[in-house]
Motif scaffolding. Structure first.
Motif, PDB file in Angstrom:
ATOM      1  N   ARG A  26       0.828  -1.198   0.000  1.00  0.00           N
ATOM      2  CA  ARG A  26       0.000   0.000   0.000  1.00  0.00           C
ATOM      3  C   ARG A  26       0.870   1.260   0.000  1.00  0.00           C
ATOM      4  O   ARG A  26       0.549   2.245  -0.653  1.00  0.00           O
ATOM      5  N   TYR A  29       2.114   1.595  -3.495  1.00  0.00           N
ATOM      6  CA  TYR A  29       0.996   2.042  -4.330  1.00  0.00           C
ATOM      7  C   TYR A  29       0.772   3.545  -4.168  1.00  0.00           C
ATOM      8  O   TYR A  29       0.654   4.294  -5.136  1.00  0.00           O
ATOM      9  N   ARG A  33       1.259   6.428  -6.979  1.00  0.00           N
ATOM     10  CA  ARG A  33       0.069   7.192  -7.331  1.00  0.00           C
ATOM     11  C   ARG A  33       0.314   8.686  -7.178  1.00  0.00           C
ATOM     12  O   ARG A  33      -0.023   9.488  -8.046  1.00  0.00           O
ATOM     13  N   GLU A  74      -6.942   0.728 -11.145  1.00  0.00           N
ATOM     14  CA  GLU A  74      -7.471   2.067 -10.910  1.00  0.00           C
ATOM     15  C   GLU A  74      -7.125   3.028 -12.036  1.00  0.00           C
ATOM     16  O   GLU A  74      -7.481   4.202 -11.983  1.00  0.00           O
ATOM     17  N   PRO A  92      -5.770  12.574 -17.612  1.00  0.00           N
ATOM     18  CA  PRO A  92      -6.093  13.979 -17.872  1.00  0.00           C
ATOM     19  C   PRO A  92      -4.791  14.774 -17.925  1.00  0.00           C
ATOM     20  O   PRO A  92      -3.808  14.405 -17.289  1.00  0.00           O
ATOM     21  N   MET A  96      -4.813  20.061 -15.491  1.00  0.00           N
ATOM     22  CA  MET A  96      -6.023  19.730 -14.766  1.00  0.00           C
ATOM     23  C   MET A  96      -5.709  18.964 -13.492  1.00  0.00           C
ATOM     24  O   MET A  96      -6.239  19.234 -12.426  1.00  0.00           O
TER      25      MET A  96
ATOM     26  N   LEU B 288     -10.280   6.633 -13.692  1.00  0.00           N
ATOM     27  CA  LEU B 288      -9.430   7.638 -13.057  1.00  0.00           C
ATOM     28  C   LEU B 288      -9.633   9.015 -13.675  1.00  0.00           C
ATOM     29  O   LEU B 288      -9.752  10.018 -12.965  1.00  0.00           O
ATOM     30  N   ALA B 289      -9.689   9.043 -15.022  1.00  0.00           N
ATOM     31  CA  ALA B 289      -9.859  10.343 -15.681  1.00  0.00           C
ATOM     32  C   ALA B 289     -11.152  11.007 -15.213  1.00  0.00           C
ATOM     33  O   ALA B 289     -11.189  12.204 -14.919  1.00  0.00           O
ATOM     34  N   LEU B 292     -10.923  12.391 -11.588  1.00  0.00           N
ATOM     35  CA  LEU B 292     -10.257  13.695 -11.515  1.00  0.00           C
ATOM     36  C   LEU B 292     -11.163  14.785 -12.086  1.00  0.00           C
ATOM     37  O   LEU B 292     -11.256  15.884 -11.538  1.00  0.00           O
ATOM     38  N   ALA B 293     -11.866  14.445 -13.174  1.00  0.00           N
ATOM     39  CA  ALA B 293     -12.763  15.436 -13.778  1.00  0.00           C
ATOM     40  C   ALA B 293     -13.910  15.782 -12.822  1.00  0.00           C
ATOM     41  O   ALA B 293     -14.332  16.938 -12.723  1.00  0.00           O
ATOM     42  N   LEU B 295     -13.875  15.663  -9.489  1.00  0.00           N
ATOM     43  CA  LEU B 295     -13.366  16.510  -8.404  1.00  0.00           C
ATOM     44  C   LEU B 295     -13.193  17.943  -8.896  1.00  0.00           C
ATOM     45  O   LEU B 295     -13.532  18.908  -8.201  1.00  0.00           O
ATOM     46  N   GLN B 296     -12.678  18.060 -10.107  1.00  0.00           N
ATOM     47  CA  GLN B 296     -12.472  19.369 -10.706  1.00  0.00           C
ATOM     48  C   GLN B 296     -13.812  20.091 -10.892  1.00  0.00           C
ATOM     49  O   GLN B 296     -13.965  21.270 -10.570  1.00  0.00           O
ATOM     50  N   SER B 322      -9.128   2.159  -4.302  1.00  0.00           N
ATOM     51  CA  SER B 322      -9.016   3.335  -3.438  1.00  0.00           C
ATOM     52  C   SER B 322     -10.212   4.246  -3.647  1.00  0.00           C
ATOM     53  O   SER B 322     -10.803   4.288  -4.718  1.00  0.00           O
ATOM     54  N   LEU B 327      -8.547  11.031  -3.167  1.00  0.00           N
ATOM     55  CA  LEU B 327      -7.946  11.879  -4.201  1.00  0.00           C
ATOM     56  C   LEU B 327      -8.316  13.345  -4.022  1.00  0.00           C
ATOM     57  O   LEU B 327      -7.793  14.211  -4.708  1.00  0.00           O
TER      58      LEU B 327
END
Lengths: 503, 503
Positions: A26, A29, A33, A74, A92, A96, B288-289, B292-293, B295-296, B322, B327
């Protein structure tokens, strides 16, 4: 490809707050990340083979494989067959990612944006409870029963017995109204001891009177509706009712209880919340004439009555008074009570007896609001009733509390009759006493906090606590006696009186 | 004064429903009270001496005295010294009493007056759950874990141990966020297994995800606000959100999860409710993309994200994914989970991890809404964690559920590949399968009820179930596997497939 990757393994850095509790895979990881998210590893960048990375970090190859697998799942890494592992190229763009991770660290930005609360929460929180909060119950707290007298050893055995090989209605409970065995016992007991007209179908198990009132307000009240409450009364009730957007109409209480005739003034109330057995905190009982008048009023105005029978088990001059609900032929009364005071607060069980027409509504609403009531303590309480312990405990406590009450009353009358005058009441877990001197009761309450005494100001229970009105409010103290032995009551009372005299 | 009073003692009549459970004094009390209320005994009328009445009714004198005392306390009788007991002369006049007691017996009057519900309750109840209700869990129910595998004997011992000599935070709990020892354990476990960034202060113990969502809606949503939810998604969530008066904005889910770019259409959502680990019921993971988008997007639009991580403990291809919360650097995510699925539904415990700024709001609101969370099971769960049983149970169940899942998947692929196609997902307690034939999945669901199979229609999880839209909805079945042994799964699957083929 780089030659050194030790920087992605954060166990080597001081930053790893939770390094101790995280497993090796972990930590690795998280390190990779973070490196991807903040751009230290670039999209498309190749990572070393797991065997090589394991060797360079001094961890097992399995650790590396497990962390790579999770990163692939992930979307942080991708594997190309025969070529190895790469930072995902479809991430992304940097800009961003950076926004999502770094911009927030500017503290000024966060501070300028307080959370916007709902109107409902704002209204509710305006009724913050005005009493000191102690970490543990302190003498004169009015809601604390005698915990030393509760048979916790028996209780623990009942819990174990119920859960050793639990029935399906415990492991997968389905009825939002609660466990059938307990609802049966509660209905039987309310019929016998309070003259409540009900069968088990009408009983909903709740976590306490507070939840019952919350569900009632949510089911029956729209913004702008009028809800009449007793003045004085319990502040916690006002907050939960106000959340619905209702206008609260305080109705004065006199020697015969709620002044029913005052209900006629202004817009008619949709709900009247009352404590007929004993006003909280004055202790006044609603007279028979007013009970009948209130039922009549509710029928004429198509209103509901909420009867909050919060501690009527403890009446010292005879059996508990009969409920208002038992006089109601129109099914207009919702009857509310709690086991917090009669057993112990941590039991978190109470009941709401519904008019039959409202059963499906409350069942449906409760299912959405919080599912089914927790069965853990319900099972033990049903057994506690079925084996006769409940009745025995109440009888024993009634004697004990009666003595503690007489003791406190005698202390007041013999040692402080120039300062305090006990108001008449025939039961409950507290006495209410008027302050005869010109002291401000909120001031007294605050001073007692330093002496670790939870003695509450009578004026705090009134609706209108505005500066202009404060001078009109009766000054007094609410003094719980049930949770403390006579010698503790004596000693605490001495402290109380000394402090009052000295100020 | 009359000569015969046996008619006021209702044990002699057939009408006394509860005669058996009422004590003698109570029966006499009720008989006299009723006679006064309906006018058979008149205001001011003298009653016989207690000794004489006792003799004529064949009860003890004490019975008569006790019932007279209660009637005096409640205002039905009055005593004049030296003269005896009289029906109170100050009672409300006959006419009014009669209204309050008899008019309601006209059944037509009651039937014409249905209860008016609040807008909030009406909105909530419109989202009645569209699934069959069984009294006990039936095969393919998607929320039932393996109850035979849960160590209830150990659980019962932990309950007993916690409650035999309970600490004060159990008997008089004071924190609406829950028991500190359990909040510590939950925070530690969420950090380790899900990468949630939190400490114990941020953890609120709730009765389940349903209550968490209810509290969130009440704290943060005003009527007219927009809440985005996944489509398909869990119907129970929609009901509780709709109660707040919010407009629900369904956002489609594709192979990468919630289509974040669709959030831009229409009025911006104040809250986005999502299941990033695994969409319910499709099983899709949010990429994942898109994480992040999302959260943004939330940061740009000052919105909250509710991450409902309902069963991410059970991932069969590796460790749990996770959390989105981990994040988030903006403290915009409220993280929700439940122990219902990972342990057993009757535990009624879950958690809500709050952004620090919201802690005081939720603490205050919870206090008004239902006080403090019930400590009974919390104490046992804290011990279950502290002694390592939790981790062990999850590991054991992951193996067992993995096998059951593989078994069900194999049955579908080998025996029904012409009818059903399993949708990809990497965990959870159910599989979701598309119906490949032209069957209507709601029709299949209804037919299964007769076979006592709780297999749910995929189309029921979609937002727009209107007649016009039904044709556009994907047809499929949601099949839980965790709660049943392989042979039960085989047998139930045979029944299911036979029924589908025959219709």
């Amino acid at each position: 490809m780089r030659s050194d990757y030790t920087w992605i393994y954060p166990s080597h850095t001081a930053k790893a707050d939770n390094a101790k509790e995280d497993s090796a895979y972990r930590r690795l990881y998280l390190g990779i990340r973070q490196a991807i998210l903040d751009g230290r590893l670039h999209p498309g960048e190749k990572l070393p083979a797991s065997r090589d990375l394991a060797k360079s970090l001094g961890v097992s190859r399995n650790t590396v494989v497990t962390s790579f697998d999770l990163l692939v799942s992930e979307g942080y890494l991708e594997t190309r067959i025969g070529a190895g592992s790469f930072v995902a190229s479809s991430l992304p763009d940097r800009e961003m990612t950076a926004t999502a991770t770094h911009e927030a660290l500017d503290p000024t930005r966060k501070a300028t944006r307080p959370a916007r609360l709902s109107q409902s929460a704002t209204r509710m929180l305006a009724y913050d409870r005005r009493f000191p909060r102690f970490r543990v119950a302190r003498p004169f707290n009015p809601a604390t029963p005698d915990l030393d007298a509760f048979p916790f050893d028996l209780w623990a055995r009942l819990l174990r017995r119920s859960w050793r090989a639990p029935a399906l209605d415990l492991t997968i409970p389905v009825d939002p109204l609660g466990m059938p065995a307990l609802r049966d016992e509660v209905a039987k007991w309310l019929r016998q001891s309070r003259g409540v007209k009900c069968d088990a179908d009408q009983v909903m198990i709740v976590s306490g009177a507070q939840q019952a009132l919350d569900l009632i307000a949510r089911a029956l009240v729209d913004p702008g509706d009028v809800i009449a409450t007793e003045d004085p009364g319990y502040e916690g009730i006002r907050g939960v009712l106000a959340a619905s957007g209702a206008t609260l109409l305080p109705i004065p209480v006199d020697g015969e209880g709620l002044q029913v005739h005052q209900l006629g003034k202004g817009a008619p109330a949709r709900i009247v919340v009352t404590t007929p057995s004993r006003n909280y905190p004055l202790g006044t009982t609603l007279s028979l004439a007013r009970r009948l008048a209130l039922l009549q009023w509710a029928d004429t105005h198509d209103a509901w009555i909420v009867e909050d029978d919060y501690d009527s088990d403890y009446r010292y001059d005879g059996p508990p008074l009969s409920s208002l609900q038992g006089l109601d032929r129109q099914n207009r009364v919702l009857y509310v009570g709690t086991f917090s005071r009669v057993l112990f607060p941590g039991i978190r069980l109470g009941y709401l007896v519904l008019p039959p027409a409202l059963i499906p509504v409350f069942r449906g609403m409760r299912g959405f609001a919080d599912g089914v009531p927790a069965p853990t303590a319900q099972a033990a309480l049903a057994a506690f009733f079925a084996e006769g312990h409940f009745g025995g405990h109440v009888r024993k406590m009634r004697l004990s509390y009666g003595e503690r009450r007489a003791h406190l009353r005698e202390l007041i009358e013999t040692r402080a009759s120039d300062i305090l005058q006990v108001l008449p009441s025939d039961g409950g877990l507290h006495l209410c006493a008027r302050l005869l001197t010109a002291k401000d009761d909120v001031d007294v309450q605050e001073r007692m906090v330093h002496a670790q005494l939870d003695c509450r100001a009578l004026s705090s229970y009134y609706h209108d606590k505005s500066e202009e009105n404060r001078g009109n409010l009766p000054q007094g103290l609410v003094l719980g006696f049930a949770g403390w032995k006579k010698n503790v009551i004596s000693q605490s009372f001495d402290e109380l009186i000394n402090l009052v005299r000295r100020t």
